[in-house]
Write an enzyme that holds these catalytic residues in place. Structure first.
Site, mmCIF file in Angstrom:
data_model
loop_
_atom_site.group_PDB
_atom_site.id
_atom_site.type_symbol
_atom_site.label_atom_id
_atom_site.label_comp_id
_atom_site.label_asym_id
_atom_site.label_seq_id
_atom_site.Cartn_x
_atom_site.Cartn_y
_atom_site.Cartn_z
ATOM 1 N N GLU A 1 4.089 -5.271 -1.430
ATOM 2 C CA GLU A 1 3.617 -6.035 -0.266
ATOM 3 C C GLU A 1 2.456 -6.943 -0.652
ATOM 4 O O GLU A 1 2.418 -8.122 -0.277
ATOM 5 C CB GLU A 1 3.204 -5.096 0.860
ATOM 6 C CG GLU A 1 4.380 -4.414 1.520
ATOM 7 C CD GLU A 1 4.055 -3.946 2.913
ATOM 8 O OE1 GLU A 1 3.852 -4.823 3.795
ATOM 9 O OE2 GLU A 1 4.003 -2.729 3.129
ATOM 10 N N THR B 1 5.286 6.429 -4.785
ATOM 11 C CA THR B 1 6.158 5.436 -4.155
ATOM 12 C C THR B 1 5.397 4.665 -3.084
ATOM 13 O O THR B 1 5.550 3.445 -2.955
ATOM 14 C CB THR B 1 7.403 6.115 -3.565
ATOM 15 O OG1 THR B 1 8.095 6.800 -4.605
ATOM 16 C CG2 THR B 1 8.337 5.107 -2.910
ATOM 17 N N VAL C 1 5.153 0.557 -3.034
ATOM 18 C CA VAL C 1 5.489 -0.288 -1.883
ATOM 19 C C VAL C 1 4.288 -1.161 -1.504
ATOM 20 O O VAL C 1 4.432 -2.370 -1.267
ATOM 21 C CB VAL C 1 5.963 0.564 -0.687
ATOM 22 C CG1 VAL C 1 6.052 -0.267 0.590
ATOM 23 C CG2 VAL C 1 7.312 1.207 -1.006
ATOM 24 N N GLY D 1 4.531 -6.958 6.907
ATOM 25 C CA GLY D 1 5.764 -6.366 6.414
ATOM 26 C C GLY D 1 6.579 -5.802 7.557
ATOM 27 O O GLY D 1 6.032 -5.179 8.475
ATOM 28 N N HIS E 1 12.883 3.536 -6.178
ATOM 29 C CA HIS E 1 11.822 3.907 -7.129
ATOM 30 C C HIS E 1 12.467 4.917 -8.066
ATOM 31 O O HIS E 1 12.510 6.102 -7.772
ATOM 32 C CB HIS E 1 10.619 4.488 -6.388
ATOM 33 C CG HIS E 1 9.424 4.694 -7.261
ATOM 34 N ND1 HIS E 1 8.265 5.246 -6.792
ATOM 35 C CD2 HIS E 1 9.192 4.415 -8.576
ATOM 36 C CE1 HIS E 1 7.370 5.304 -7.760
ATOM 37 N NE2 HIS E 1 7.923 4.811 -8.861
ATOM 38 N N ARG F 1 9.089 -9.928 5.301
ATOM 39 C CA ARG F 1 7.821 -10.155 5.954
ATOM 40 C C ARG F 1 8.043 -11.140 7.099
ATOM 41 O O ARG F 1 9.014 -11.889 7.089
ATOM 42 C CB ARG F 1 6.774 -10.694 4.964
ATOM 43 C CG ARG F 1 6.558 -9.718 3.811
ATOM 44 C CD ARG F 1 5.355 -10.040 2.978
ATOM 45 N NE ARG F 1 4.102 -9.862 3.706
ATOM 46 C CZ ARG F 1 3.545 -8.683 3.995
ATOM 47 N NH1 ARG F 1 4.133 -7.554 3.620
ATOM 48 N NH2 ARG F 1 2.404 -8.625 4.648
#
Length: 141
Positions: A51, A43, A47, A70, A77, A121
């Site tokens: 990003e 996971t 991520v 971020g 997930h 973001r």
């Protein structure tokens, strides 16, 4: 900072083939609980991939000296992706609120949707950001 003209609707996709370096046991040796976990996409790396996909989408549109960081991740997930399969992350800019950017996210592997959600973001002036981080490091109290 100069005004940046970004509008909702910007879409970008990226692909990534899962190898051993992207599995749960490979996250970091400091996290010993992961050592005997299944060898599937972690996971944490999903991520990071989301990003990175957002950064790729924005980079050609940002003025020199600005970047994004971020600030919020809300991504499920829900399916495992074993080594050898390819993951596609698709991101769409759905909201622009001054310097805050909100993306809708969907990730799929060769078989299933493996994750969905949102990622935010924030546009930064890199020099000012670095100066603030350095001041925090120098004066931790």
């Amino acid at each position: 900072m100069t005004e940046i003209a970004l509008t909702p609707g910007l879409r970008h996709s990226a692909r990534l083939t899962v190898d051993e370096s992207l599995t749960v046991p490979a996250v970091n040796p400091s996290f010993t609980g992961f050592a005997d976990m299944p060898r599937v996409l972690a996971t944490a790396f999903l991520v990071a991939f989301v990003e990175s996909t957002c950064v790729e989408a924005l980079s050609p549109l940002l003025p020199s000296g600005t970047q994004t960081v971020g600030t919020l991740v809300n991504i499920s997930h829900t399916a495992a992706t074993p080594v050898g399969l390819t993951v596609t992350a698709t991101v769409e800019l759905i909201e622009v609120d001054k310097r805050r950017l909100r993306f809708a996210v969907e990730c799929r592997d060769d078989r299933d949707v493996i994750g969905k959600g949102h990622h935010e973001r924030f546009i930064i002036d890199r020099r000012a950001f670095d100066a603030s981080a350095e001041a925090k490091r120098a004066n931790p109290s």
